[in-house]
Structure formats: structure tokens, C-alpha cells
Motif scaffolding. Sequence first.
Motif, short mmCIF file in Angstrom:
data_model
loop_
_atom_site.label_atom_id
_atom_site.label_comp_id
_atom_site.label_asym_id
_atom_site.label_seq_id
_atom_site.Cartn_x
_atom_site.Cartn_y
_atom_site.Cartn_z
N ALA A 135 -14.14 -29.89 25.57
CA ALA A 135 -12.70 -29.30 25.23
C ALA A 135 -13.18 -27.76 24.01
CB ALA A 135 -12.11 -30.35 24.78
N ASP A 136 -12.50 -27.05 24.51
CA ASP A 136 -11.91 -25.77 23.56
C ASP A 136 -11.35 -26.26 23.13
OD1 ASP A 136 -10.85 -25.02 25.77
OD2 ASP A 136 -11.67 -23.39 26.21
N MET A 137 -11.52 -25.72 21.71
CA MET A 137 -10.48 -25.81 20.34
C MET A 137 -10.00 -24.93 19.92
SD MET A 137 -12.08 -28.67 17.97
CE MET A 137 -13.07 -27.99 17.40
N ALA A 146 -2.50 -19.31 24.01
CA ALA A 146 -2.16 -18.97 24.65
C ALA A 146 -3.08 -19.09 25.89
CB ALA A 146 -1.77 -16.88 25.13
N CYS A 147 -4.28 -19.36 26.12
CA CYS A 147 -4.78 -19.70 26.21
C CYS A 147 -5.35 -21.22 27.40
CB CYS A 147 -6.59 -19.53 26.25
SG CYS A 147 -7.65 -18.51 27.59
N GLY A 148 -4.54 -22.03 26.71
CA GLY A 148 -4.10 -23.70 27.52
C GLY A 148 -5.33 -24.30 26.69
N HIS A 149 -6.19 -23.86 25.80
CA HIS A 149 -6.95 -25.33 24.59
C HIS A 149 -6.02 -26.30 24.21
CE1 HIS A 149 -9.79 -21.55 24.41
NE2 HIS A 149 -10.03 -21.44 25.25
N ASP A 150 -5.24 -26.20 23.68
CA ASP A 150 -4.52 -27.64 23.60
C ASP A 150 -4.02 -28.57 24.87
OD1 ASP A 150 -3.17 -25.52 25.53
OD2 ASP A 150 -0.58 -25.60 24.24
N ALA A 162 -14.30 -22.24 18.89
CA ALA A 162 -15.02 -20.34 18.53
C ALA A 162 -15.40 -20.17 20.17
CB ALA A 162 -15.91 -19.71 17.94
N GLU A 163 -14.57 -20.72 21.57
CA GLU A 163 -14.23 -20.41 22.81
C GLU A 163 -14.15 -18.73 22.90
OE1 GLU A 163 -15.48 -19.04 26.15
OE2 GLU A 163 -12.52 -19.17 25.72
N GLU A 164 -12.90 -18.26 22.34
CA GLU A 164 -13.07 -17.22 22.77
C GLU A 164 -13.97 -16.08 22.29
OE1 GLU A 164 -10.36 -16.50 24.23
OE2 GLU A 164 -8.92 -18.13 24.60
N HIS A 165 -14.65 -16.15 21.21
CA HIS A 165 -15.35 -15.51 20.55
C HIS A 165 -17.04 -15.13 21.39
CE1 HIS A 165 -13.19 -15.82 15.96
NE2 HIS A 165 -12.52 -15.96 17.26
N ALA A 177 -14.00 -27.06 31.92
CA ALA A 177 -12.61 -26.78 32.74
C ALA A 177 -12.17 -26.18 32.13
CB ALA A 177 -11.98 -28.38 33.45
N HIS A 178 -11.27 -24.85 32.77
CA HIS A 178 -10.42 -24.79 32.23
C HIS A 178 -9.02 -24.31 33.73
CE1 HIS A 178 -9.22 -21.03 30.49
NE2 HIS A 178 -9.56 -21.02 29.10
N ASN A 179 -7.94 -24.65 33.12
CA ASN A 179 -6.26 -23.99 33.55
C ASN A 179 -6.87 -22.65 34.51
OD1 ASN A 179 -4.41 -22.41 32.25
ND2 ASN A 179 -6.09 -23.54 30.74
ZN LIG Z 1 -9.92 -19.87 27.19
#
Ligand SMILES: [Zn+2]
Length: 387
Positions: free
Chosen positions: A70-72, A96-100, A130-133, A157-159
Motif C-alpha cells: 500500500a502507498d501512504m 486525492a489519489c485514494g491512498h487512504d 512518497a509514492e507521488e514523488h 493495486a491502484h483505484n
Molecule cells: Zn496514487
Amino acid sequence: MESTLQGQLKSWRHHLHQRPETGFEEVDTSAYVANILKTLGLEVERGIGGTGLVATLRAGSSARAIGLRADMDALNIAEQAPGRAHVSLNAGKMHACGHDGHMSMILGAARLLAERRDFDGIVRFIFQPAEEHGRGAKAMMADGLFERFPVDAIFGAHNMPGMRAGTFATRSGGIMASEDNFVIHIKARGTHAARPHMGIDPIVIASQIVLALQTIVSRNLDPGLQAVISCTEFITDGIRNVIPSNVTIKGDTRSYSKDVQALLETRMREISEGICRTHGAQCHFEYTHEFAPTVNSPEYVDLAVTAARNVAGENSIDANVQPMMISEDFGAFLQAVPGNFIFIGNGETNARGGVPLHNAGYDFNDEILETGARYFAEIARLALPRG
Ligand SMILES: [Zn+2]
Ligand SMILES: [Zn+2]
């Protein structure tokens, strides 16, 4: 602990949604996640690559291991969602990317697997910063992630807004692109706009470079492969009646394989340096790798497709989806260990969950949480079968 899985997943996600933290600052987030995993009876190691953590669950006697990621991190976006009860409490930041939702799904899989223990081996729950970076996966691996917590395969996975809620899509090979950035500095000789023969004009040179770069995709790349080269900035130190001395071109490239990445870099350097040399200007070419391509291994695609089918039904899985030119930090993990990355539909456009990623009105769709949690638990069951 709340009794129904769905109620539990929703309350975890809403807690996380209200407390978004951006890359490498996921301190409260990782503490919250670690606490849940400990309560479930897992061994938790924190502080891997900064705020990253790994929780381990064992069943049976096999030494085979898989990772579920999972990404945080959240984004620096001010949430605009009037009436949303679980709106962000951290001004200017939001999930805003659904990592929650991704965290909640992986926590749900941990709960299911801790209760059932219907696998033989080791499941490692990897929560990356730091997935977004595009920096968090590398930071965890540089901190010895796979030496300290070896896995035979990794799954993520990504939504995806625009895809029907709770459906799945994946493919063998490249599913998401690499992202590289480039900077081309051209140093020539500035002069009076009316006396061009006295100088060397870097604007004319840079213009030739921008056009020539377009021939790499059209003339050097195998037409069966894909890439994008985009020049996005063109900066000069000239003024209206002064031909400048310096031009800087910046931009971004995308592709689906290391070989194509290498081709783009080599040809871009040759073209830039060659055109500058032709005109007597100096060239300084910089090329940096921001994101690796996300490349799925066929055997684990089959496993993921089976897991999705078992959880969501025959008609809920596209096993050969079109790749996406956006980039994902998960690709860095897949360079080290094989595995699969899958999209989970967050809701069709104009339906619940259809607001685009990175939009101030976006929200992860609670209705897909349980499907996602069951998908990841099913992955563990299939990848680590009991004898
Ligand atoms: Zn994302
Ligand atoms: Zn994102």
C-alpha cells in the motif's frame, strides 16, 4: 474491533482521509497503521526508508513469501467537498489519489488473513512512503527492504475512476510507463538582434533540437513499441532586441521498457550534442530517471486474474487492459522482484467514485474497499497454497 469487515474498512479509511500527510512525512499515518497491524497480531517493523513499514504474518511452515503493497502519501491539494463528513483536517493537503483506500484494503487483507490463516508461508504487508514523488520505493529498497524482508513476488493495486466500481484490469508486460526528465542547456553567443552574424543564435539551434527530437519516436523507435517525448519548457535570457546567449529546454519522456528508455536517452543526447556542434555552440545534456516502468510478470498476472475472478466474478476482470502512460512508484519494486499491478474500478464517470484522481473533489469509493481487501487476501491464498 468493529465486527463487520465493511464497517471496519470504512472507519479506517475515513480516519486516514481526515489526516493526510505528504511524502516522507507520513508519521501519524504510519503510527496509526502500525497500531492496527499490531492489534491484529502481526510483527511490525517501522522506519524503513523513512516512514515506511513492513508487517509480517506467518502461517504453516513454508518459507515462501509474498509482499502486498500500500502507498501512504497524500497530495498538496486543498480538498473541496462541501458536506463531506470525513473531509481533510490538514489544511491544503488531501488524499486525492485514494491512498487512504489502498491502506484500508491492505489492512483489511491483513485482518482476513490473520483470522483465517488459510495459507502456507509468509505474507509481508509493505506500506511505502512518497509514492507521488517516485521516491519511496527506492528509499525502502536502499534501506534493505528485500534483504531484511525477502519476498518471492509482490502485488499492488491502484483505484481507477472511470472504471466500473469493483471491477479489475491488468495485463502482462508494461502496464504503466516510466517517467524520465531531461534538461538541455545550450550555450552560444548573444548579440544585437540586428547583428546576428556577430553571434551564435541559441534559439535557432534549440528550435532545430526540439524538431529533431520528434524524429526519435517516429524514425528510431520500432513502430510496435510506444514512447512519448515532450519538450515542456523553453527558457532564454534574451530580450526583444537581444539574441540570447543561453537557451534551456526542459521536458519529460515516457515508455514501457528499459530498452526504450535507453534508446530515448542515447538518441536525445546524440541529437542535442550533434546539432550544437554543427553550429559551434556548447551543449550540456542532463537526463534523470524519475519512475521505472511498471512491468507485470505473466505468471503473476494469471494469479491476479484468478484472484480477481474468485472475488468479483467472471465478468469483472479485463486481463489485457490498454497500458497507461502515467507512472507509478510500484514499478521500482517490480525491477527487484516479479509480481503484478492491477487497477480496481473506483466508479464510472458521472457515477459515485468517478471524479478524477488528483481532483480537489475526488474521494475513494467506500463500496470497493471490501472487494479490494478480499482480492489481496485471495492473492495470498493462491500464491501460498497449503499442501
Ligand atoms: Zn496514487
Ligand atoms: Zn497520485
